[in-house]
Design a protein around this motif. Structure first.
Motif, PDB file in Angstrom:
ATOM      1  N   HIS A  22      34.999  41.292   3.247  1.00 27.54           N
ATOM      2  CA  HIS A  22      35.020  41.543   2.023  1.00 27.54           C
ATOM      3  C   HIS A  22      34.007  42.668   1.842  1.00 27.54           C
ATOM      4  O   HIS A  22      34.185  43.576   1.016  1.00 27.54           O
ATOM      5  N   VAL A  23      32.919  42.547   2.559  1.00 24.16           N
ATOM      6  CA  VAL A  23      31.760  43.682   2.579  1.00 24.16           C
ATOM      7  C   VAL A  23      32.410  45.015   3.149  1.00 24.16           C
ATOM      8  O   VAL A  23      32.183  45.955   2.283  1.00 24.16           O
ATOM      9  N   TYR A  26      34.613  46.674   0.445  1.00 23.65           N
ATOM     10  CA  TYR A  26      33.850  47.433  -0.621  1.00 23.65           C
ATOM     11  C   TYR A  26      33.045  48.835   0.025  1.00 23.65           C
ATOM     12  O   TYR A  26      33.313  49.633  -0.694  1.00 23.65           O
ATOM     13  N   TRP A  40      33.386  46.132  -8.331  1.00 24.89           N
ATOM     14  CA  TRP A  40      33.403  45.082  -7.448  1.00 24.89           C
ATOM     15  C   TRP A  40      34.937  44.485  -7.122  1.00 24.89           C
ATOM     16  O   TRP A  40      34.958  43.756  -6.137  1.00 24.89           O
ATOM     17  N   CYS A  43      36.105  44.081  -3.329  1.00 21.11           N
ATOM     18  CA  CYS A  43      35.857  43.130  -2.599  1.00 21.11           C
ATOM     19  C   CYS A  43      37.052  42.270  -2.504  1.00 21.11           C
ATOM     20  O   CYS A  43      37.045  41.511  -1.503  1.00 21.11           O
TER      21      CYS A  43
END
Length: 195
Positions: A22-23, A26, A40, A43
């Motif tokens: 997820h990081v 992004y 966001w 993500c």
């Protein structure tokens, strides 16, 4: 309930896989499109996704309490880890190859910098991002030796992509015409049983 060594290792690897995925999604989106063009949502965490992961963790804790031997199959966890790494590699290679042409939201209007990518990993599959996520998602559940969630994640992600790919490709045919039709005829989607 106190987790033993197996539980701590499996949950740690699972948490690392989730965090990295997820990081990195992004950060890659920000690096490619600029912070002002990214939300966001990049993500890739939705309500349905959270429910699926809560179910997976619930399955894990119920099974480790009731059937602890079920979680002792290291070879299954290791296959899951290999799948997570392979899924990440395929997806991130697709993102980096496509560059600005890759977005998390399906484009329904053509933009000037959008180009048809047919080189690199796209020579072998039309949707490496979807293929990578499909493999990654199943791998996360194998890491945890979750039989119900493994089957569930495979079924749900396959169903999702079986509707998303035709929808996305409708617009790709509009944008790129015969060039995309020829490309799609010669290169597989990257997911089983999805043309």
């Amino acid at each position: 309930m106190e987790l033993g060594y197996v539980g701590r290792v499996q949950l740690s690897i699972f948490a690392l896989a989730m965090t990295f995925f997820h990081v990195s999604e992004y950060l890659l989106a920000v690096a490619i499109h600029g912070r002002s063009n990214v939300s966001w949502n990049s993500c890739l965490i939705s309500k349905q996704y959270i429910i699926a992961m809560v179910f997976a963790l619930l399955e894990y804790f119920i099974e480790i309490c009731l059937f602890p031997k079920l979680k002792d199959h290291w070879w299954i966890s290791n296959i899951g880890l290999v799948m997570v790494l392979a899924g990440e590699a395929i997806r991130k290679t697709g993102i980096l190859t496509a560059g600005r042409s890759f977005t998390h939201i399906i484009r329904v209007y053509y933009v000037d910098h959008h180009e048809l990518i047919t080189w690199g990993i796209y020579r072998f599959m039309r949707h490496p991002g979807y293929c990578g996520f499909f493999i990654w998602a199943a791998g996360t559940q194998l890491i945890l030796c979750n039989p119900i969630s493994t089957v569930g994640f495979i079924a749900v992600t396959w169903r999702f992509f079986s509707t998303r790919i035709p929808y996305e490709e409708f617009f790709l045919r509009q944008f790129f015409g015969p060039e995309y039709v020829e490309y799609a005829a010669r290169v597989p989607s990257g997911l089983p049983f999805i043309k």
